[in-house]
Design a protein around this motif. Structure first.
Motif, PDB file in Angstrom:
ATOM      1  N   ARG A   1      15.691   7.737  -5.550  1.00  0.00           N
ATOM      2  CA  ARG A   1      15.686   6.493  -5.868  1.00  0.00           C
ATOM      3  C   ARG A   1      15.702   6.198  -7.473  1.00  0.00           C
ATOM      4  NH1 ARG A   1      10.981   5.306  -1.990  1.00  0.00           N
ATOM      5  NH2 ARG A   1      12.078   4.915  -0.203  1.00  0.00           N
ATOM      6  N   ASN A   2      16.138   5.345  -8.105  1.00  0.00           N
ATOM      7  CA  ASN A   2      15.738   5.132  -9.644  1.00  0.00           C
ATOM      8  C   ASN A   2      14.371   4.731  -9.604  1.00  0.00           C
ATOM      9  OD1 ASN A   2      18.634   4.928  -9.802  1.00  0.00           O
ATOM     10  ND2 ASN A   2      18.757   2.695  -9.782  1.00  0.00           N
ATOM     11  N   PRO A   3      14.066   4.687 -11.125  1.00  0.00           N
ATOM     12  CA  PRO A   3      12.535   4.396 -11.227  1.00  0.00           C
ATOM     13  C   PRO A   3      12.197   3.117 -10.970  1.00  0.00           C
ATOM     14  CG  PRO A   3      13.408   5.268 -13.322  1.00  0.00           C
ATOM     15  CD  PRO A   3      14.588   5.347 -12.028  1.00  0.00           C
ATOM     16  N   ILE A   4      12.884   2.057 -11.053  1.00  0.00           N
ATOM     17  CA  ILE A   4      12.931   0.557 -10.866  1.00  0.00           C
ATOM     18  C   ILE A   4      12.659   0.477  -9.266  1.00  0.00           C
ATOM     19  CG2 ILE A   4      15.217   0.206 -11.101  1.00  0.00           C
ATOM     20  CD1 ILE A   4      12.671  -2.717 -11.427  1.00  0.00           C
ATOM     21  N   GLU A   5      13.559   1.329  -8.489  1.00  0.00           N
ATOM     22  CA  GLU A   5      13.644   1.306  -6.971  1.00  0.00           C
ATOM     23  C   GLU A   5      12.195   1.971  -6.490  1.00  0.00           C
ATOM     24  OE1 GLU A   5      17.159   3.097  -5.943  1.00  0.00           O
ATOM     25  OE2 GLU A   5      18.223   1.299  -6.006  1.00  0.00           O
ATOM     26  N   GLU A   6      11.772   2.755  -7.286  1.00  0.00           N
ATOM     27  CA  GLU A   6      10.449   3.613  -6.630  1.00  0.00           C
ATOM     28  C   GLU A   6       9.287   2.661  -6.830  1.00  0.00           C
ATOM     29  OE1 GLU A   6      11.006   7.814  -5.926  1.00  0.00           O
ATOM     30  OE2 GLU A   6       9.551   6.449  -5.530  1.00  0.00           O
ATOM     31  N   GLU A   7       9.251   1.966  -8.169  1.00  0.00           N
ATOM     32  CA  GLU A   7       8.349   0.961  -8.520  1.00  0.00           C
ATOM     33  C   GLU A   7       8.257  -0.254  -7.334  1.00  0.00           C
ATOM     34  OE1 GLU A   7       8.443   0.249 -12.787  1.00  0.00           O
ATOM     35  OE2 GLU A   7       6.829  -0.979 -12.215  1.00  0.00           O
ATOM     36  N   PHE A   8       9.405  -0.642  -7.183  1.00  0.00           N
ATOM     37  CA  PHE A   8       9.573  -1.848  -6.293  1.00  0.00           C
ATOM     38  C   PHE A   8       9.234  -1.437  -4.888  1.00  0.00           C
ATOM     39  CE2 PHE A   8      10.583  -6.043  -5.417  1.00  0.00           C
ATOM     40  CZ  PHE A   8      11.238  -6.057  -4.181  1.00  0.00           C
ATOM     41  N   SER A   9       9.621  -0.180  -4.388  1.00  0.00           N
ATOM     42  CA  SER A   9       9.299   0.243  -2.985  1.00  0.00           C
ATOM     43  C   SER A   9       7.828   0.322  -2.803  1.00  0.00           C
ATOM     44  CB  SER A   9       9.927   1.308  -2.441  1.00  0.00           C
ATOM     45  OG  SER A   9       9.515   2.470  -3.192  1.00  0.00           O
ATOM     46  N   GLY A  10       7.101   0.803  -3.903  1.00  0.00           N
ATOM     47  CA  GLY A  10       5.665   0.881  -3.902  1.00  0.00           C
ATOM     48  C   GLY A  10       5.047  -0.486  -3.556  1.00  0.00           C
ATOM     49  N   LEU A  11       5.616  -1.297  -4.614  1.00  0.00           N
ATOM     50  CA  LEU A  11       5.080  -2.585  -4.559  1.00  0.00           C
ATOM     51  C   LEU A  11       5.021  -3.092  -3.144  1.00  0.00           C
ATOM     52  CD1 LEU A  11       3.789  -5.325  -5.959  1.00  0.00           C
ATOM     53  CD2 LEU A  11       6.341  -5.773  -6.445  1.00  0.00           C
ATOM     54  N   MET A  12       6.257  -3.137  -2.595  1.00  0.00           N
ATOM     55  CA  MET A  12       6.186  -3.745  -1.089  1.00  0.00           C
ATOM     56  C   MET A  12       5.597  -3.248  -0.107  1.00  0.00           C
ATOM     57  SD  MET A  12       8.921  -6.235  -1.167  1.00  0.00           S
ATOM     58  CE  MET A  12       8.205  -6.729  -2.360  1.00  0.00           C
ATOM     59  N   GLN A  13       5.363  -1.795  -0.325  1.00  0.00           N
ATOM     60  CA  GLN A  13       4.488  -1.161   0.475  1.00  0.00           C
ATOM     61  C   GLN A  13       3.141  -1.905   0.559  1.00  0.00           C
ATOM     62  OE1 GLN A  13       4.600   3.112   0.844  1.00  0.00           O
ATOM     63  NE2 GLN A  13       6.554   2.917   1.838  1.00  0.00           N
ATOM     64  N   GLN A  14       2.790  -1.960  -0.734  1.00  0.00           N
ATOM     65  CA  GLN A  14       1.291  -2.289  -1.044  1.00  0.00           C
ATOM     66  C   GLN A  14       1.196  -3.763  -0.459  1.00  0.00           C
ATOM     67  OE1 GLN A  14       0.735  -1.888  -5.344  1.00  0.00           O
ATOM     68  NE2 GLN A  14      -1.446  -2.105  -4.990  1.00  0.00           N
ATOM     69  N   MET A  15       2.026  -4.606  -0.662  1.00  0.00           N
ATOM     70  CA  MET A  15       1.893  -5.937  -0.335  1.00  0.00           C
ATOM     71  C   MET A  15       1.990  -6.267   1.188  1.00  0.00           C
ATOM     72  SD  MET A  15       4.430  -7.824  -3.225  1.00  0.00           S
ATOM     73  CE  MET A  15       4.229  -9.393  -2.315  1.00  0.00           C
ATOM     74  N   GLU A  16       2.752  -5.176   1.702  1.00  0.00           N
ATOM     75  CA  GLU A  16       2.821  -5.357   3.249  1.00  0.00           C
ATOM     76  C   GLU A  16       1.504  -4.795   3.994  1.00  0.00           C
ATOM     77  OE1 GLU A  16       7.123  -4.139   4.528  1.00  0.00           O
ATOM     78  OE2 GLU A  16       5.554  -3.468   5.848  1.00  0.00           O
ATOM     79  N   LEU A  17       0.919  -3.954   3.429  1.00  0.00           N
ATOM     80  CA  LEU A  17      -0.511  -3.464   4.013  1.00  0.00           C
ATOM     81  C   LEU A  17      -1.339  -4.567   3.574  1.00  0.00           C
ATOM     82  CD1 LEU A  17      -1.816  -0.725   4.803  1.00  0.00           C
ATOM     83  CD2 LEU A  17      -2.540  -0.465   2.462  1.00  0.00           C
ATOM     84  N   GLU A  18      -1.322  -5.220   2.423  1.00  0.00           N
ATOM     85  CA  GLU A  18      -2.433  -6.308   2.143  1.00  0.00           C
ATOM     86  C   GLU A  18      -2.169  -7.341   3.050  1.00  0.00           C
ATOM     87  OE1 GLU A  18      -1.845  -7.433  -1.886  1.00  0.00           O
ATOM     88  OE2 GLU A  18      -2.614  -5.605  -2.485  1.00  0.00           O
ATOM     89  N   ARG A  19      -1.157  -7.818   3.657  1.00  0.00           N
ATOM     90  CA  ARG A  19      -0.926  -8.870   4.447  1.00  0.00           C
ATOM     91  C   ARG A  19      -1.133  -8.677   5.713  1.00  0.00           C
ATOM     92  NH1 ARG A  19       4.182 -11.838   1.424  1.00  0.00           N
ATOM     93  NH2 ARG A  19       2.928 -11.964  -0.804  1.00  0.00           N
ATOM     94  N   SER A  20      -1.206  -7.492   6.174  1.00  0.00           N
ATOM     95  CA  SER A  20      -1.230  -6.896   7.520  1.00  0.00           C
ATOM     96  C   SER A  20      -2.654  -6.978   8.437  1.00  0.00           C
ATOM     97  CB  SER A  20      -0.717  -5.622   7.947  1.00  0.00           C
ATOM     98  OG  SER A  20      -1.668  -4.519   7.179  1.00  0.00           O
ATOM     99  N   LEU A  21      -2.639  -6.999   9.347  1.00  0.00           N
ATOM    100  CA  LEU A  21      -3.782  -6.796  10.325  1.00  0.00           C
ATOM    101  C   LEU A  21      -4.104  -5.449  10.546  1.00  0.00           C
ATOM    102  CD1 LEU A  21      -3.174  -9.579  13.271  1.00  0.00           C
ATOM    103  CD2 LEU A  21      -4.741  -9.665  11.033  1.00  0.00           C
ATOM    104  N   LEU A  22      -5.354  -4.958  10.911  1.00  0.00           N
ATOM    105  CA  LEU A  22      -5.786  -3.616  11.194  1.00  0.00           C
ATOM    106  C   LEU A  22      -5.383  -3.405  12.888  1.00  0.00           C
ATOM    107  CD1 LEU A  22      -9.656  -3.737  10.650  1.00  0.00           C
ATOM    108  CD2 LEU A  22      -7.758  -2.870   9.339  1.00  0.00           C
ATOM    109  N   SER A  23      -4.924  -2.259  12.594  1.00  0.00           N
ATOM    110  CA  SER A  23      -4.102  -1.659  13.921  1.00  0.00           C
ATOM    111  C   SER A  23      -5.090  -0.831  14.680  1.00  0.00           C
ATOM    112  CB  SER A  23      -2.929  -0.524  13.494  1.00  0.00           C
ATOM    113  OG  SER A  23      -3.436   0.411  12.965  1.00  0.00           O
ATOM    114  N   ASP A  24      -4.740  -0.804  15.949  1.00  0.00           N
ATOM    115  CA  ASP A  24      -5.545  -0.033  16.957  1.00  0.00           C
ATOM    116  C   ASP A  24      -6.112   1.171  16.390  1.00  0.00           C
ATOM    117  OD1 ASP A  24      -3.621  -0.927  19.907  1.00  0.00           O
ATOM    118  OD2 ASP A  24      -4.983  -2.090  18.986  1.00  0.00           O
TER     119      ASP A  24
END
Lengths: 198, 284
Positions: free
Chosen positions: B67-90
Motif C-alpha cells: 500500500r501507498n502511505p495514503i492508502e495505509e492511512e486511509f485503511s487505518g481510518l476506515m477500520q477505526q471508524m468501523e470499530l466505533e460504529r459497531s456493536l459488541l460481538s459475542d
C-alpha cells in the motif's frame, strides 16, 4: 368359511334326507339353508329406484369437494423471507452498545482532511486508468485498420469471435504467494443455512 | 486479503467504422532513426510489407501490491471508524463477562453458589481461547511475500506484485535486438496462429491463454535500403496478448530472455518500438 358351511350343509342334508320328509322342505328353492352364508344381496327386497339419482348425487358431492379444494389452493403461497432484510434481534440488544470515546477537534479535522485527500487520490487514479484503457483500445483499433489494409481475410479472421476464450478462469492475487506442494488441512463445517420450500 | 478468482479481461470488440485514414503513418527504419517521406499508398500488386505475428506474454501478479502511505492511512481510518460504529460481538461480551466474574471472585464476600450458569469448575475463558488461536496461527508459516533482489531478470518469479512481460533477444538483420517474441507469417494461417507458433518456438514450455482473435497493437518498420528486396519494403508486426496460466519455473537463458515490468521496458526496447508497445501493455 362359506365353502365349509356348504359342505357341512350338504353333509347335514345328506344325513337327514334319509331320515324324514320334513327335511325335503329344505331342498326347496324357497328356503335357503340357514347355514349357508348370506353372501348375495337380498333378492327379495324392493327393486332399486336410486339407480340414476345416486350416481348424480355422488357426482355432485365430488364436484363440491373439488371446488372447495380449488378455493383452498388459490391462496397465494407464503412468501419466503429474505434473511438479509430481517435485522436480527441481536442488533437491538442494549447490552451490546459500545462505548464510543468522544473525538477531539484535531481528530475530526484530521479525518476530514484525510477523506478529501483520499478522494483526490482516487480521482487521479481513476483518470489514469481510463486514459490507459483508452490508449489500449485506440492501439487495437489502429492495428485492425492496418490489418484491413493488408488483407481482408486476415482481418475477418481477427474480427471473428473466439469460442475457446470463455469461460475464462484465473487465480487472482493473494496476500502471500502459494506454497508449493502444500497440503491444506481438512476444513469441516456445519452448514446451518435455512432452506425454505413453498 | 481474501483471494478472488475469475478475473476476466474485457474482450475488446473493436469494429472499425468509417474508413478514416490512419493518422501518423510512421516509417521507421530499424538501424537509423530518420523519417523518410510518408508512404501512404501501399504497393500496387500485393503488399510490400512482410507480416509478422508477435506474442505479448504476460505473467499476471501473484500477490497484492504494497500500500501507498495514503492508502495505509486511509485503511487505518476506515477500520477505526468501523470499530466505533459497531456493536459488541459475542466474543467481546464473553470477554467482558469473564473480566467481571474475575473481579467478583477477588472480592471477599464471594459466594460461588450465587453464580448462574457457572457449570463445572473447568472454565475456558474467552482469553484462553484467544491465546489458543494465536498459538495455532503461529504454527502456520506462509511463503515470503518478496523474494528480494536474488532473482535476476530472466526468472518469472521476480516481482510477484506486478505483471511481467516476456522479452526475447533476437537477431533482426545483422543486430541483436530485444523484442517481443515474433515469427514471420506463413500463407494459409491466421495471424493468431502465427503468434501461437511464436509462443511454441520458445524453449520454455508455457501454457498461455490468448485473449481473443484480434491483435492489440502493431509496429511497422522499413528494412534498410541494402536489404530491401523486391516486393518487401519492410515488415509489419502485429501483437497478440496472452496470459500465462500456470507459473512455469523453467530456467531460461539469462542473456536472451527477460521478464520485465512496464517501467523497465525502456531499458530494453528501442524508443520507437517502445512507444508502440507501451500503448497496449497496461500497468494496472
Amino acid at each position: 368359511a362359506g365353502i365349509v358351511c356348504r359342505t357341512l350343509s350338504r353333509v347335514v342334508s345328506s344325513q337327514t334326507s334319509c331320515c324324514s320328509s320334513v327335511v325335503s322342505v329344505r331342498h326347496s328353492h324357497w328356503f335357503t339353508s340357514i347355514l349357508s352364508p348370506k353372501t348375495s344381496v337380498p333378492l327379495r327386497a324392493e327393486p332399486k329406484k336410486k339407480k340414476k339419482v345416486d350416481p348424480r348425487r355422488e357426482q355432485m358431492m365430488k364436484e363440491r369437494l373439488k371446488k372447495k379444494l380449488k378455493k383452498l389452493e388459490r391462496v397465494p403461497p407464503e412468501l419466503i423471507p429474505i434473511e438479509d432484510f430481517i435485522t436480527t434481534a441481536k442488533c437491538f440488544d442494549e447490552t451490546r452498545v459500545r462505548e464510543v470515546p468522544k473525538l477531539s477537534f484535531e481528530e475530526t479535522e484530521r479525518r476530514a482532511l484525510l477523506l478529501k485527500h483520499w478522494s483526490r487520490y482516487k480521482f487521479s487514479q481513476h483518470q489514469a486508468e481510463m486514459a490507459e484503457i483508452k490508449e489500449a483500445l485506440e492501439a487495437q483499433r489502429q492495428a485492425l485498420e492496418e490489418l484491413k489494409i493488408e488483407s481482408e481475410d486476415l482481418y475477418k479472421a481477427a474480427i471473428g469471435p473466439d469460442t475457446d476464450l470463455f469461460p475464462f478462469q484465473h487465480q487472482g492475487p493473494c496476500y502471500t504467494p502459494p506454497i508449493p506442494n502444500y497440503e491444506a488441512p481438512d476444513g469441516k463445517y456445519n452448514d446451518i443455512t435455512r432452506v425454505y420450500t413453498q | 486479503a481474501a483471494p478472488f478468482r475469475c478475473i476476466y479481461r474485457p474482450l475488446w470488440r473493436v469494429i472499425t467504422g468509417s474508413g478514416r485514414l490512419t493518422v501518423g503513418m510512421r516509417n521507421i527504419s530499424f538501424t537509423e532513426n530518420h523519417f523518410s517521406a510518408t508512404n501512404h499508398k501501399t504497393a500496387s500488386v500485393g503488399s510490400p510489407w512482410t507480416l509478422h505475428g508477435a506474442v505479448c506474454l504476460q505473467r499476471l501478479p501473484v500477490i497484492s501490491q504494497d500500500r501507498n502511505p495514503i492508502e495505509e492511512e486511509f485503511s487505518g481510518l476506515m477500520q477505526q471508524m468501523e470499530l466505533e460504529r459497531s456493536l459488541l460481538s459475542d466474543h467481546e461480551l464473553r470477554l467482558l463477562e469473564d473480566a467481571a466474574r474475575m473481579s467478583r471472585k477477588q472480592e471477599e464476600d464471594y459466594d460461588s453458589d450465587e453464580e448462574e450458569d457457572y457449570g463445572d469448575k473447568e472454565i475456558v475463558t474467552a482469553q484462553d481461547l484467544e491465546d489458543a488461536w494465536e498459538q495455532k496461527l503461529k504454527q502456520f508459516h506462509p511463503a515470503q511475500r518478496s523474494n528480494g533482489d536474488k532473482l535476476d531478470v530472466s526468472s518469472s518469479e521476480r516481482c510477484l506484485a506486478d505483471s511481467l512481460v516476456l522479452l526475447i533477444k533476437q537477431d533482426v538483420g545483422s543486430q541483436k535486438v530485444w523484442l517481443l517474441p515474433q515469427v514471420q507469417w506463413k500463407a494459409g494461417e491466421t495471424l493468431r496462429q502465427t503468434a501461437e507458433r511464436a509462443l511454441a518456438h520458445l524453449p520454455a514450455d508455457v501454457k498461455a491463454t490468448f485473449l481473443g482473435n484480434a491483435p492489440c497493437g502493431f509496429y511497422k518498420y522499413k528494412y534498410p535500403k541494402d536489404i530491401q528486396k523486391e516486393g518487401s519494403v519492410g515488415a509489419k508486426v502485429f501483437f497478440f496478448k496472452a496470459v500465462m496460466c500456470s507459473p512455469n519455473h523453467l530456467p531460461l537463458e539469462k542473456n536472451s530472455f527477460a521478464w520485465v515490468k512496464k517501467d523497465e521496458l525502456k531499458d530494453f526496447l528501442t524508443p520507437e518500438y517502445l512507444k508502440q508497445v507501451n500503448r497496449f501493455i497496461m500497468s494496472l
